[in-house]
Motif scaffolding. Structure first.
Motif, short mmCIF file in Angstrom:
data_model
loop_
_atom_site.label_atom_id
_atom_site.label_comp_id
_atom_site.label_asym_id
_atom_site.label_seq_id
_atom_site.Cartn_x
_atom_site.Cartn_y
_atom_site.Cartn_z
N GLY A 1 0.87 -1.16 0.13
CA GLY A 1 -0.07 -0.15 0.01
C GLY A 1 0.85 1.06 -0.16
N LEU A 2 0.39 2.29 -0.88
CA LEU A 2 1.06 3.70 -0.71
C LEU A 2 0.06 4.44 0.13
CD1 LEU A 2 1.73 4.09 -4.59
CD2 LEU A 2 3.38 3.16 -2.99
N VAL A 3 0.32 4.87 1.37
CA VAL A 3 -0.25 5.61 2.19
C VAL A 3 0.12 6.98 2.26
CG1 VAL A 3 -1.03 3.48 3.18
CG2 VAL A 3 0.68 4.79 4.41
N GLY A 4 -0.51 7.85 2.70
CA GLY A 4 -0.06 9.25 3.11
C GLY A 4 -1.27 10.33 2.84
N GLN B 1 -11.64 4.11 -7.69
CA GLN B 1 -12.59 4.41 -6.77
C GLN B 1 -14.04 4.03 -7.04
OE1 GLN B 1 -11.98 8.11 -4.95
NE2 GLN B 1 -14.01 8.44 -4.39
N THR B 2 -14.24 4.50 -8.45
CA THR B 2 -15.58 4.30 -9.02
C THR B 2 -15.20 3.18 -10.04
OG1 THR B 2 -14.84 6.07 -10.95
CG2 THR B 2 -16.44 6.63 -9.06
N ASP C 1 -6.59 2.18 -7.18
CA ASP C 1 -6.29 3.69 -6.44
C ASP C 1 -7.61 3.85 -5.61
OD1 ASP C 1 -5.96 6.23 -5.71
OD2 ASP C 1 -5.44 6.92 -7.80
N GLU C 2 -7.49 3.87 -4.13
CA GLU C 2 -8.77 4.01 -3.34
C GLU C 2 -9.89 2.88 -3.71
OE1 GLU C 2 -8.20 5.90 -1.23
OE2 GLU C 2 -6.95 7.63 -1.59
N PRO C 3 -9.69 1.84 -4.03
CA PRO C 3 -10.73 0.86 -4.36
C PRO C 3 -11.87 0.66 -3.37
CG PRO C 3 -8.81 -0.37 -3.44
CD PRO C 3 -8.41 0.95 -3.64
N THR C 4 -11.56 1.13 -2.15
CA THR C 4 -12.80 0.85 -1.01
C THR C 4 -13.47 2.08 -0.75
OG1 THR C 4 -10.90 1.10 0.93
CG2 THR C 4 -11.60 -1.34 -0.09
N ALA C 5 -13.03 3.40 -1.58
CA ALA C 5 -13.50 4.45 -0.92
C ALA C 5 -15.06 4.73 -0.81
CB ALA C 5 -12.75 5.66 -1.73
N ASP D 1 -7.54 4.20 3.44
CA ASP D 1 -8.39 3.33 4.28
C ASP D 1 -7.65 2.48 5.41
OD1 ASP D 1 -10.41 1.84 5.02
OD2 ASP D 1 -11.14 1.38 3.08
N GLU D 2 -8.10 2.78 6.59
CA GLU D 2 -7.60 1.83 7.30
C GLU D 2 -7.97 0.14 7.47
OE1 GLU D 2 -5.61 2.26 10.15
OE2 GLU D 2 -5.24 4.59 9.55
N LYS D 3 -9.13 -0.01 6.85
CA LYS D 3 -9.47 -1.29 6.50
C LYS D 3 -8.35 -1.97 5.70
CE LYS D 3 -13.62 -0.38 5.06
NZ LYS D 3 -13.72 1.14 5.47
#
Ligand SMILES: Nc1ncnc2c1ncn2[C@@H]1O[C@H](COP(=O)(O)OP(=O)(O)OP(=O)(O)O)[C@@H](O)[C@H]1O
Ligand SMILES: [Mg+2]
Lengths: 424, 235
Positions: free
Chosen positions: B40-43, B95-96, B171-175, B206-208
C-alpha cells in the motif's frame, strides 16, 4: 469486436436511435428527391423531344431563326430526298416530317354557315405510313377522349376542350383557315374523327392534328415540311451521339451561304432545355451534397454529445490498454454500422414513396405554366437503379464524417489524467 | 530462489507545471517491487500516491529518473507500447468502477480479452473463472445499473484480473464501499494475490486496507518517509 460494438449500438438507444432517425430521414429525402427529379426531368425532356424538338431537328436556317413562329414560308423543300439521305447517313435515327401551323377553326352549322370559330394550333404528323411511331410518340392513342386516330385523308383530331366548348361531335365537318407556304389564304374541310386531351395547356386549349400529307395539301406545301425530326432508335436520348450527328450534318452545308440551307440542332439547343439537361445531370450530386452537409452537422453534434456521455467508457478503455487509434477506429466502425442501418431504413421508405409517385404522380397543372416549353401537367417520379444505392452516399458519409470529427476528442485525451477522471 | 524486482524506481522526480512555475509532486523516489507483493502507498492527501501509481501504470511519465516496469522503461514507451503494456500486464481498479453500462457483467469482463484477440472458447473459460473468483457467477447476465456497489467493484476486479496481469494497481478501491463490502473485495484480492502471485499496489487512506497489506510505503510531500514490511493483521 464487431459483434461487441453491434450489441452496444442495439442496446444503447442514445447511441443509435437519434442518429438512425436523422440518417433515415435524410436518406429517405435523398432517394425520393432524386427519383422525383429524375422523373420530372426525364418527363420534361421526353415531352419536349417528342412534341417539339426531337432528339435532333432539321430546319432551314431562316426557319430556325424564327422557330417560335413556325414560319412555314421558310419550310424545308424536297423533304423526301432529304429524309432519304438522312436515313442512309444516320440509320440509327428515325427521321420524320412535321409541320406546325396556326389557324382558325371554323365550325359550320347545318346550312354551312359559321356557327363558331376559335384559334387553333395545328400539327401535321405521320399518321398513315405503315409502322409509323409518331402517334405513340406524341402519346395520342392514350390521349384520345372520344373517337379514333385519323385513318384516311381528310380526317382530323381536335382537342377535347375545343370540341366541348363549341359542341363539335365526332363526324362533324370543320374548316381550317390558314395561310399557304406562299402567303395565300387556305381553307380546307376536315371531318372530326376524334378528340384528344394531352394534359398540356398549350395543346388542350385548341389544337388540330392531321396527317402530314393532308397538311401538305392544305398549306400548299408539296414535298415540303416545316421540320424534320430525328429520334434515336434506342429510344433514349444520347446527347453525345446527337452532337456527332449534328456536327456531321452541318459540316456538309458549312460552305453554303443560302438561308434556306438546312441546319440541324439537337435537343440541348432548345431554349431552356440544355440548362435542364445539365441540371438533371448534376441534380443528384446537388441533393447528395446538401444532405451530406446538413446531416453531417447534426450528426457531428450528436457524436459530440455521445462522446461526452461515453467519456468514462473511452477513458477506461485507454486505461485497459486499448490504443487511441483503435478506439477511434471502433467509433468509426460503429458509425458505419449505424449509417448502414439508417441508410437501409431510409432507402426502403424512399423507394416505397418513390414507387408511389412513379405510379400516381402529382398534378402540377396549376403550378406550372410553361413559358414556351412543353410541360406535362402530371409529374411522376422515376426509380432508376441508382435509387437503390444513392441514399447510402449521404447516409454513410454524414455519419462517418460527423463521428470522425467528434471522435478527434479521443486523440486529445491525456492518459496522465485518466486516474483522476475515472475516480469521479 | 531469488525473486527479482518487477518494478524498479530509481531517483524518480515528477514535476507538474503550475502557473508560471512548477510543482514537485514526487521528489527523488527510489523503490523496488517484487512479484507477489501486496503493498500500500499511504499518506495524506496530495502526497503523491496517485501520481506514483499513474507512472507505474504507464499512464504518465517521469520528469527525471528511471522507472522500469517488467523490463520496460516507462519514459521510453510510445503510446502504442504503453497501451500494450497495460493491455497485457497491468490491471487497474479505481474508486468508481467504470463499468460499461450497456453490457452485461459477462461482457464487461470479456472486453479485456477481446482486446487481446483471445479465441472464443478460451475466452469463455477465462471469463467464467474470473467471475467465479469474485463470486458473481449468478450475476453473469446482469447489467451494471442492476448491481450493488460491492458487486460493481467485484466486476471491476474480475475485468482487471481476467487477463491475469502481473501487476494490479488499485487507487482507493474501497473509498465508495461500506465496511462489509470493503472487506469482501479485499479478501478477494488477497486470495488472488496468493493464488496467482499477482503483485498488488494500492493507493489508499483506508484503515481497513492496511490490515491486509504486507508492505506499507508512506509518502509525504512526494517523498518516501517510511517503507516497512508488515505482517498482515488479517490473513
Ligand atoms: N496534472 C497535474 N497538474 C498539476 N498538479 C498536479 C497534477 N496531478 C497532481 N498534481 C498535484 O500533485 C500532488 C499529488 O497529487 P496526487 O493526486 O498524487 O495526490 P494523492 O496522494 O493521490 O492525494 P489523494 O489522497 O487526495 O488522492 C497534488 O498536490 C496535486 O495537486
Ligand atoms: Mg489520489
Amino acid at each position: 469486436m464487431i459483434q461487441f460494438l453491434f450489441k452496444g449500438i442495439i442496446r444503447d438507444k442514445n447511441r443509435s436511435v437519434l442518429p438512425i432517425l436523422v440518417i433515415s430521414l435524410g436518406v429517405f429525402l435523398t432517394v425520393l428527391g432524386s427519383a422525383w427529379f429524375k422523373g420530372v426531368f426525364s418527363d420534361m425532356i421526353n415531352t419536349n423531344a417528342n412534341f417539339t424538338a426531337g432528339h435532333v431537328r432539321v430546319m432551314t436556317r431562316a426557319y430556325a431563326e424564327n422557330v417560335d413562329q413556325t414560319p412555314n414560308d421558310l419550310a424545308l423543300v424536297e423533304v423526301d430526298q432529304l429524309i432519304n439521305d438522312l436515313d442512309n447517313q444516320f440509320p440509327d435515327f428515325e427521321w420524320v416530317k412535321r409541320t406546325h401551323f396556326g389557324g382558325l377553326l371554323d365550325v359550320p352549322n347545318e346550312e354551312g354557315e359559321t356557327r363558331a370559330q376559335g384559334m387553333a394550333i395545328g400539327q401535321g404528323i405521320d399518321f398513315f405510313s405503315p409502322g409509323t411511331h409518331e402517334p405513340e410518340r406524341m402519346n395520342i392513342p392514350s390521349s384520345i377522349v372520344e373517337g379514333k386516330l385519323p385513318g384516311q385523308p381528310g380526317e382530323a383530331l381536335i382537342s377535347d376542350d375545343f370540341a366541348k366548348r363549341f359542341k363539335v361531335n365526332i363526324g362533324d365537318p370543320i374548316t381550317l383557315f390558314g395561310s399557304t407556304m406562299y402567303g395565300g389564304m387556305a381553307f380546307t374541310n376536315f371531318t372530326v374523327c376524334g378528340t384528344v386531351r394531352f394534359g398540356m395547356r398549350a395543346l388542350d386549349r385548341g389544337a388540330i392534328l392531321i396527317d402530314i400529307s393532308d397538311a401538305q395539301i392544305a398549306l400548299d406545301m408539296a414535298d415540303a415540311a416545316g421540320e424534320v425530326l430525328g429520334f434515336q432508335k434506342s429510344g433514349n436520348y444520347d446527347e453525345e451521339r446527337a452532337l456527332q450527328v449534328k456536327d456531321a450534318f452541318n459540316a456538309q452545308y458549312a460552305a453554303d451561304s443560302d438561308e434556306f440551307a438546312p441546319v440541324m440542332q439537337r435537343l440541348n439547343d432548345q431554349a431552356f432545355l440544355g440548362y435542364y439537361l445539365d441540371l438533371a445531370k448534376y441534380m443528384s450530386s446537388i441533393v447528395i451534397f446538401i444532405f451530406v452537409l446538413a446531416m453531417s452537422i447534426v450528426l457531428w453534434n450528436t457524436g459530440l454529445l455521445g462522446g461526452l456521455r461515453r467519456y468514462n467508457e473511452f477513458g477506461m478503455r485507454l486505461a485497459m490498454g486499448e490504443e487511441k487509434r483503435h478506439i477511434y477506429g471502433s467509433l468509426i466502425t460503429e458509425s458505419i454500422i449505424i449509417g448502414t442501418i439508417g441508410s437501409v431504413v431510409g432507402t426502403i421508405f424512399g423507394l416505397a414513396a418513390g414507387y408511389y409517385l412513379q405510379q400516381h404522380g402529382i398534378d402540377m397543372g396549376s403550378a406550372m405554366q410553361g413559358g414556351g416549353m412543353m410541360l406535362p401537367t402530371v409529374f411522376k417520379a422515376r426509380i432508376g437503379p441508382e435509387a437503390f444505392y444513392i441514399g447510402f452516399i449521404p447516409g454513410l458519409i454524414s455519419m462517418v464524417l460527423g463521428n470522425a470529427l467528434a471522435g478527434i476528442a479521443i486523440y486529445r485525451r491525456q492518459t496522465a489524467v485518466l486516474t483522476k477522471e475515472l475516480s469521479v | 530462489m531469488e525473486n527479482p524486482a518487477i518494478i524498479t524506481i530509481d531517483k524518480l522526480i515528477k514535476r507538474f507545471p503550475v502557473g508560471n512555475g512548477e510543482f514537485t509532486a514526487l521528489n527523488n523516489i527510489n523503490l523496488q517491487f517484487k512479484k507477489g507483493e501486496f503493498t500500500g502507498l499511504v499518506g495524506p492527501s496530495g502526497s503523491g500516491k496517485t501520481t506514483l501509481l499513474n507512472i507505474i501504470g504507464s499512464l504518465d511519465t517521469p520528469t527525471e529518473g528511471i522507472v522500469t516496469v517488467l523490463d520496460h522503461s516507462i519514459a521510453k514507451l510510445t503510446h502504442k507500447q504503453s497501451a500494450q503494456l497495460r493491455n497485457k500486464h497491468l490491471g487497474f481498479i479505481f474508486q468508481t468502477y467504470n463499468l460499461f453500462p450497456v453490457y452485461t457483467v459477462y461482457e464487461n469482463v470479456e472486453f479485456a480479452l477481446l482486446l487481446q484477440h483471445m479465441p472464443a472458447a478460451e475466452r469463455r473459460k477465462a471469463v467464467l473463472d474470473a467471475l467465479e473468483w469474485v463470486g458473481l457467477t449468478d450475476k453473469i447476465n446482469s447489467k451494471p445499473p442492476q448491481l450493488s456497489g460491492g458487486e460493481g467493484q467485484r466486476v471491476a476486479i474480475a475485468r482487471a484480473m481476467v487477463k491475469r496481469p502481473a501487476i494490479m494497481l488499485a487507487d482507493e478501491p474501497t473509498a465508495n464501499l461500506d465496511s462489509k463490502n470493503s472487506h469482501h473485495i479485499l479478501q478477494t484480492m488477497k486470495r488472488l494475490n496468493e493464488e496467482l502471485q499477482t503483485t498488488f499496489i494500492f493507493a489508499t487512506h483506508d484503515e481497513k486496507v492496511m490490515g491486509y497489506l504486507n508492505r506499507i510505503i508512506s509518502l509525504e510531500d512526494g517523498k518516501v518517509v517510511k517503507d516497512e514490511q508488515v505482517v498482515p493483521a488479517k490473513n
